[in-house]
Design an enzyme around this catalytic site. Structure first.
Site, PDB file in Angstrom:
ATOM      1  N   THR A  57      56.383  18.050   5.344  1.00  0.00           N
ATOM      2  CA  THR A  57      57.048  17.017   5.948  1.00  0.00           C
ATOM      3  C   THR A  57      57.239  17.162   7.480  1.00  0.00           C
ATOM      4  OG1 THR A  57      59.354  17.265   5.481  1.00  0.00           O
ATOM      5  CG2 THR A  57      58.247  15.842   3.987  1.00  0.00           C
ATOM      6  N   GLU A 113      61.279  23.593   1.401  1.00  0.00           N
ATOM      7  CA  GLU A 113      60.581  22.154   0.861  1.00  0.00           C
ATOM      8  C   GLU A 113      59.439  22.484   0.094  1.00  0.00           C
ATOM      9  OE1 GLU A 113      59.929  19.349   4.220  1.00  0.00           O
ATOM     10  OE2 GLU A 113      57.940  19.058   2.991  1.00  0.00           O
TER      11      GLU A 113
END
Ligand code: SF4
Length: 286
Positions: free
Chosen positions: A167, A131
């Site tokens: 996140t 990510e």
């Protein structure tokens, strides 16, 4: 979800909405005859799920060129990819399905928006995580990654900086790091991009793990989010066991604990959590 008062299963254990959405998309494609399905990188770091996907001939590849059957479908996983790589994937001539989590897309957009205004980007996270590698692609070449406040102490001075988060980051680490980065910039924008499911999971874990004598964390041994969850639990409870399946449970610990809290990483399927919970309850009843 608790049936026995002394054994509590986290309400937010298991697949997060982004991972569930990506797995559902892949299974839908396979079931509707779109075959073969290739994912760009492994969909999830959980052996039980990867075995299930392999049985359906859904395989992970690193680049579109590795796809043996060009009539197959390429799926971009929940973590997302860089915009350059996205262009490459979309122009390879194969059908492409983008399963990037909308909450990762939000983080990508926040980075792109401030990068367009000349801001440097500092991502608080793991530089090697897929990510984060994807997020770096949105920084217009002015991005850096720090793992926490200590690493941030060594940052240079910036005119304008946008601090964002992986996140799945721990909130306290993000805010402590942002405080340190404020000392290194004239203008410091703090963009908390930790996703809501992660925030909810952390809140629940903090509340329940500290009142348990034993915390059982269920999830893949190679799953970064499960490892981070186990670490968080170790700071809150004196006994923590990280297991992949019910076969690894420590019977002795289970018999001696008054209150047990069972939780799981975002990549752990519910059927694995259920089996662990059932086994714990059976052992307690013996
Ligand atoms: S952890 Fe959050 S941002 Fe990441 S895939 Fe899951 S829901 Fe999406």
């Amino acid at each position: 979800m608790s049936e026995q008062e002394d054994v509590i299963v986290a309400k937010r254990a298991g697949f997060c909405p982004g991972v569930k959405r990506a797995i559902d998309k892949v299974l839908e494609l396979e079931a509707s005859g779109h075959f073969p399905v290739y994912t760009i990188g492994p969909l999830i770091h959980n052996k039980q799920v990867t075995d299930m996907l392999a049985a359906k001939k859904i395989s992970a590849i690193e680049k579109p060129q590795e796809a043996k059957d060009k009539n197959g479908v390429l799926v971009i996983r929940a973590h997302g990819i860089t915009p350059e790589f996205q262009k490459e994937v979309e122009s390879c001539g194969m059908k492409v399905v983008d399963a990037t989590c909308p909450l990762v897309k939000h983080a990508q957009n926040v980075i792109a928006q401030f990068a367009a205004k000349g801001y440097h980007t500092i991502i608080v996270g793991d530089a090697h995580h897929a990510e984060v590698i994807g997020l770096m692609g949105y920084t217009q070449g002015k991005g850096m990654v720090v793992s926490g406040p200590q690493e941030a102490q060594h940052l240079p001075y910036f005119d304008k900086v946008n601090v964002v988060s992986q996140t799945t980051q721990k909130e306290s680490v993000f805010f402590e790091t942002a405080e340190e980065i404020k000392k290194h910039a004239d203008i410091c924008q703090v963009s908390n991009t930790i996703c809501q499911p992660t925030k909810d999971r952390q809140k629940e874990t903090i509340e329940l793990a500290q009142s348990a004598d034993l915390v059982i964390v269920v999830g893949g041994k190679h799953s970064a989010n499960t490892a981070r969850l186990a670490l968080l639990c170790k700071a809150l409870s004196s006994a923590v066991q990280h297991v992949e399946t019910e076969a690894e449970l420590d019977e002795n610990l289970i018999h001696h604990a008054k209150k047990i809290f069972i939780t799981a990483g975002a990549s752990t399927p519910s059927w694995v959590i259920d089996r662990v919970a059932e086994r714990v309850k059976t052992l307690r009843a013996d």
